[in-house]
Design a protein around this motif. Structure first.
Motif, PDB file in Angstrom:
ATOM      1  N   ALA A 116       7.788   5.531  -2.552  1.00 40.77           N
ATOM      2  CA  ALA A 116       8.139   6.547  -1.550  1.00 40.77           C
ATOM      3  C   ALA A 116       7.301   6.356  -0.286  1.00 40.77           C
ATOM      4  O   ALA A 116       7.818   6.492   0.838  1.00 40.77           O
ATOM      5  N   TRP A 117       6.030   6.021  -0.446  1.00 38.58           N
ATOM      6  CA  TRP A 117       5.175   5.779   0.728  1.00 38.58           C
ATOM      7  C   TRP A 117       5.640   4.563   1.515  1.00 38.58           C
ATOM      8  O   TRP A 117       5.652   4.565   2.742  1.00 38.58           O
ATOM      9  N   TYR A 118       6.014   3.511   0.785  1.00 33.11           N
ATOM     10  CA  TYR A 118       6.539   2.315   1.458  1.00 33.11           C
ATOM     11  C   TYR A 118       7.768   2.662   2.294  1.00 33.11           C
ATOM     12  O   TYR A 118       7.895   2.253   3.452  1.00 33.11           O
ATOM     13  N   ARG A 119       8.667   3.413   1.691  1.00 34.00           N
ATOM     14  CA  ARG A 119       9.907   3.746   2.386  1.00 34.00           C
ATOM     15  C   ARG A 119       9.661   4.596   3.625  1.00 34.00           C
ATOM     16  O   ARG A 119      10.400   4.499   4.612  1.00 34.00           O
ATOM     17  N   ASN A 120       8.626   5.415   3.565  1.00 32.94           N
ATOM     18  CA  ASN A 120       8.315   6.289   4.701  1.00 32.94           C
ATOM     19  C   ASN A 120       7.391   5.630   5.719  1.00 32.94           C
ATOM     20  O   ASN A 120       7.009   6.265   6.703  1.00 32.94           O
ATOM     21  N   GLY A 121       7.034   4.370   5.468  1.00 30.73           N
ATOM     22  CA  GLY A 121       6.171   3.661   6.407  1.00 30.73           C
ATOM     23  C   GLY A 121       4.748   4.179   6.441  1.00 30.73           C
ATOM     24  O   GLY A 121       4.054   4.062   7.460  1.00 30.73           O
ATOM     25  N   ALA A 122       4.284   4.760   5.329  1.00 27.40           N
ATOM     26  CA  ALA A 122       2.949   5.358   5.287  1.00 27.40           C
ATOM     27  C   ALA A 122       1.864   4.278   5.223  1.00 27.40           C
ATOM     28  O   ALA A 122       2.129   3.120   4.877  1.00 27.40           O
ATOM     29  N   ASP A 123       0.643   4.665   5.546  1.00 26.09           N
ATOM     30  CA  ASP A 123      -0.510   3.772   5.512  1.00 26.09           C
ATOM     31  C   ASP A 123      -1.067   3.749   4.089  1.00 26.09           C
ATOM     32  O   ASP A 123      -1.794   4.654   3.671  1.00 26.09           O
ATOM     33  N   LEU A 124      -0.772   2.692   3.324  1.00 22.20           N
ATOM     34  CA  LEU A 124      -1.194   2.639   1.934  1.00 22.20           C
ATOM     35  C   LEU A 124      -2.701   2.467   1.786  1.00 22.20           C
ATOM     36  O   LEU A 124      -3.283   2.924   0.799  1.00 22.20           O
ATOM     37  N   GLN A 125      -3.331   1.795   2.740  1.00 22.97           N
ATOM     38  CA  GLN A 125      -4.785   1.633   2.664  1.00 22.97           C
ATOM     39  C   GLN A 125      -5.486   2.991   2.705  1.00 22.97           C
ATOM     40  O   GLN A 125      -6.533   3.175   2.096  1.00 22.97           O
ATOM     41  N   GLU A 126      -4.899   3.919   3.417  1.00 22.72           N
ATOM     42  CA  GLU A 126      -5.475   5.255   3.493  1.00 22.72           C
ATOM     43  C   GLU A 126      -5.102   6.096   2.275  1.00 22.72           C
ATOM     44  O   GLU A 126      -5.915   6.885   1.767  1.00 22.72           O
ATOM     45  N   LEU A 127      -3.868   5.910   1.763  1.00 24.47           N
ATOM     46  CA  LEU A 127      -3.362   6.789   0.720  1.00 24.47           C
ATOM     47  C   LEU A 127      -3.733   6.363  -0.697  1.00 24.47           C
ATOM     48  O   LEU A 127      -3.865   7.211  -1.585  1.00 24.47           O
ATOM     49  N   LEU A 128      -3.911   5.057  -0.952  1.00 27.39           N
ATOM     50  CA  LEU A 128      -4.213   4.612  -2.309  1.00 27.39           C
ATOM     51  C   LEU A 128      -5.522   5.188  -2.854  1.00 27.39           C
ATOM     52  O   LEU A 128      -5.581   5.580  -4.025  1.00 27.39           O
ATOM     53  N   PRO A 129      -6.600   5.264  -2.059  1.00 33.52           N
ATOM     54  CA  PRO A 129      -7.812   5.928  -2.585  1.00 33.52           C
ATOM     55  C   PRO A 129      -7.565   7.390  -2.942  1.00 33.52           C
ATOM     56  O   PRO A 129      -8.151   7.912  -3.894  1.00 33.52           O
ATOM     57  N   LYS A 130      -6.697   8.048  -2.189  1.00 28.79           N
ATOM     58  CA  LYS A 130      -6.369   9.445  -2.497  1.00 28.79           C
ATOM     59  C   LYS A 130      -5.578   9.526  -3.800  1.00 28.79           C
ATOM     60  O   LYS A 130      -5.763  10.466  -4.587  1.00 28.79           O
ATOM     61  N   LEU A 131      -4.704   8.549  -4.021  1.00 28.71           N
ATOM     62  CA  LEU A 131      -3.952   8.510  -5.277  1.00 28.71           C
ATOM     63  C   LEU A 131      -4.898   8.306  -6.453  1.00 28.71           C
ATOM     64  O   LEU A 131      -4.726   8.926  -7.515  1.00 28.71           O
ATOM     65  N   ALA A 132      -5.904   7.453  -6.270  1.00 31.05           N
ATOM     66  CA  ALA A 132      -6.894   7.218  -7.330  1.00 31.05           C
ATOM     67  C   ALA A 132      -7.620   8.509  -7.681  1.00 31.05           C
ATOM     68  O   ALA A 132      -7.822   8.827  -8.862  1.00 31.05           O
ATOM     69  N   THR A 133      -8.006   9.268  -6.668  1.00 28.66           N
ATOM     70  CA  THR A 133      -8.681  10.544  -6.900  1.00 28.66           C
ATOM     71  C   THR A 133      -7.756  11.524  -7.598  1.00 28.66           C
ATOM     72  O   THR A 133      -8.149  12.233  -8.532  1.00 28.66           O
ATOM     73  N   TYR A 134      -6.511  11.573  -7.154  1.00 26.72           N
ATOM     74  CA  TYR A 134      -5.524  12.490  -7.738  1.00 26.72           C
ATOM     75  C   TYR A 134      -5.324  12.207  -9.220  1.00 26.72           C
ATOM     76  O   TYR A 134      -5.209  13.134 -10.033  1.00 26.72           O
ATOM     77  N   MET A 135      -5.304  10.921  -9.590  1.00 27.07           N
ATOM     78  CA  MET A 135      -5.046  10.547 -10.970  1.00 27.07           C
ATOM     79  C   MET A 135      -6.301  10.575 -11.833  1.00 27.07           C
ATOM     80  O   MET A 135      -6.233  10.343 -13.048  1.00 27.07           O
ATOM     81  N   GLY A 136      -7.451  10.843 -11.219  1.00 26.18           N
ATOM     82  CA  GLY A 136      -8.682  10.946 -11.993  1.00 26.18           C
ATOM     83  C   GLY A 136      -9.314   9.623 -12.320  1.00 26.18           C
ATOM     84  O   GLY A 136     -10.077   9.510 -13.285  1.00 26.18           O
ATOM     85  N   HIS A 137      -9.037   8.584 -11.534  1.00 26.89           N
ATOM     86  CA  HIS A 137      -9.647   7.278 -11.747  1.00 26.89           C
ATOM     87  C   HIS A 137     -11.005   7.209 -11.073  1.00 26.89           C
ATOM     88  O   HIS A 137     -11.223   7.820 -10.021  1.00 26.89           O
ATOM     89  N   VAL A 138     -11.904   6.434 -11.677  1.00 29.05           N
ATOM     90  CA  VAL A 138     -13.254   6.336 -11.118  1.00 29.05           C
ATOM     91  C   VAL A 138     -13.306   5.397  -9.922  1.00 29.05           C
ATOM     92  O   VAL A 138     -14.217   5.461  -9.107  1.00 29.05           O
ATOM     93  N   ASP A 139     -12.339   4.498  -9.806  1.00 30.07           N
ATOM     94  CA  ASP A 139     -12.292   3.599  -8.654  1.00 30.07           C
ATOM     95  C   ASP A 139     -10.859   3.153  -8.422  1.00 30.07           C
ATOM     96  O   ASP A 139      -9.967   3.385  -9.248  1.00 30.07           O
TER      97      ASP A 139
END
Length: 311
Positions: A257-280
């Motif tokens: 969905a982020w790809y399709r919306n042209g979002a900045d994945l470098q900015e969003l992937l760390p947020k996804l990691a936090t959301y999912m409870g990953h340590v890194d």
């Protein structure tokens, strides 16, 4: 020092660092049982290899046992409890194909949800409404099954639209924001639950008698659901789509969905990691199985970047 004593110290050390180490503890206990409680310095290479090799083909579990025992011996050597490791220096390649997480399509997710009533019919231990909402939460919030089953009514804040997830994989707690649709779904579900109980410590997902759902019952019901819905793949029973793959699917669908919306994945992937409870971030990256659609979108993004860079 005997093996059981070293193992106890090693497990205590790991847990002091914030690791649950439950699967690793099972392997170490099996190792202690197979080897016997003797001095760690008296354990021969041959008996260690016998334990690691087991009786079947080399699988990912071989590598898991190897890594757990390697950690134990590194700990022992660093503290002068052992002089050398009896483990082999090379790791053979698995003779059984590595398991690849299954990414459900939206159509397959719909089929699973449409078939819940069939899987929960008759004498099934889990009610249809409970199981359907559990599946929706696992996919919609990307939770681990253990996290979802540990939720209580008091852990769901519908006013501010978030879950308070306790006792995660790394002994941490986190707040998980909920989307509008998922909040509405949970609101309706909890309204029905409140007809039975208003106690905040009551489990969000429970059996008919009000006791918390068990992982074994949920997995068993899901296997039945998957079969009824015809969501299968080649490779035998060991390689069929899992309940945990809903979490993988949640991550992949979000990135698509982020790809399709042209979002900045470098900015969003760390947020996804936090959301999912990953340590890194590396832990999150392992979830992003490269589906054909994800590969196509990634290639298109790179192509657009390369063309733009040349102009």
């Amino acid at each position: 020092m005997n093996l059981s004593q070293v193992t106890f110290l090693y497990l205590s050390h790991k847990r002091a660092l914030g690791r649950k180490f439950r699967a690793e503890e099972d392997i170490l206990r099996a190792f202690c049982k197979a080897i016997g409680d003797r001095p760690i310095t008296a354990i021969e290479r041959e008996v260690v290899l016998t334990f690691i090799n087991g009786k079947g083909p080399i699988t990912e579990y071989w590598t898991k046992k190897y890594r757990v025992l390697s950690g134990l011996y590194r700990y022992a050597i660093a503290r002068g409890l052992a002089k050398a490791s009896p483990l082999p220096r090379t790791i053979p390649k698995p003779t059984v194909p590595v398991f690849v997480p299954y990414i459900y399509s939206h159509e397959e997710l719909k089929r699973l949800l449409d078939t819940v009533s069939t899987a929960c019919a008759g004498r099934a231990s889990i009610e249809e409404d409970v199981f359907r909402n559990l599946l929706l939460l696992l996919y919609g919030a990307g939770l681990r099954l253990s996290e979802a089953l540990a939720l209580t009514l008091g852990a769901v804040d519908l006013t501010q639209a978030y879950l308070h997830v306790h006792e995660t994989k790394f002994f941490k707690s986190r707040l998980v924001p909920l989307g509008k649709d998922l909040t509405t779904i949970l609101s309706d579900y909890i309204s029905n639950r409140h007809k039975r109980t208003t106690q905040l410590e009551s489990p969000l997902f429970c059996f008919r008698d009000g006791s918390p759902l068990s992982q074994s019952a949920v997995r068993s019901t899901f296997r039945r659901l998957r079969s009824y819905a015809g969501v299968l793949r080649d490779g035998g029973s060991r390689h069929q789509p899992r309940l945990h793959d809903l979490r993988h699917t949640s991550a992949v669908h979000r990135v698509i969905a982020w790809y399709r919306n042209g979002a900045d994945l470098q900015e969003l992937l760390p947020k996804l990691a936090t959301y999912m409870g990953h340590v890194d971030l590396s832990a999150t990256q392992r979830y992003l199985t490269m589906t054909p659609e994800l590969l196509r979108l990634a290639s298109l993004r790179f192509e657009n970047y390369a063309i733009g860079d040349q102009s």
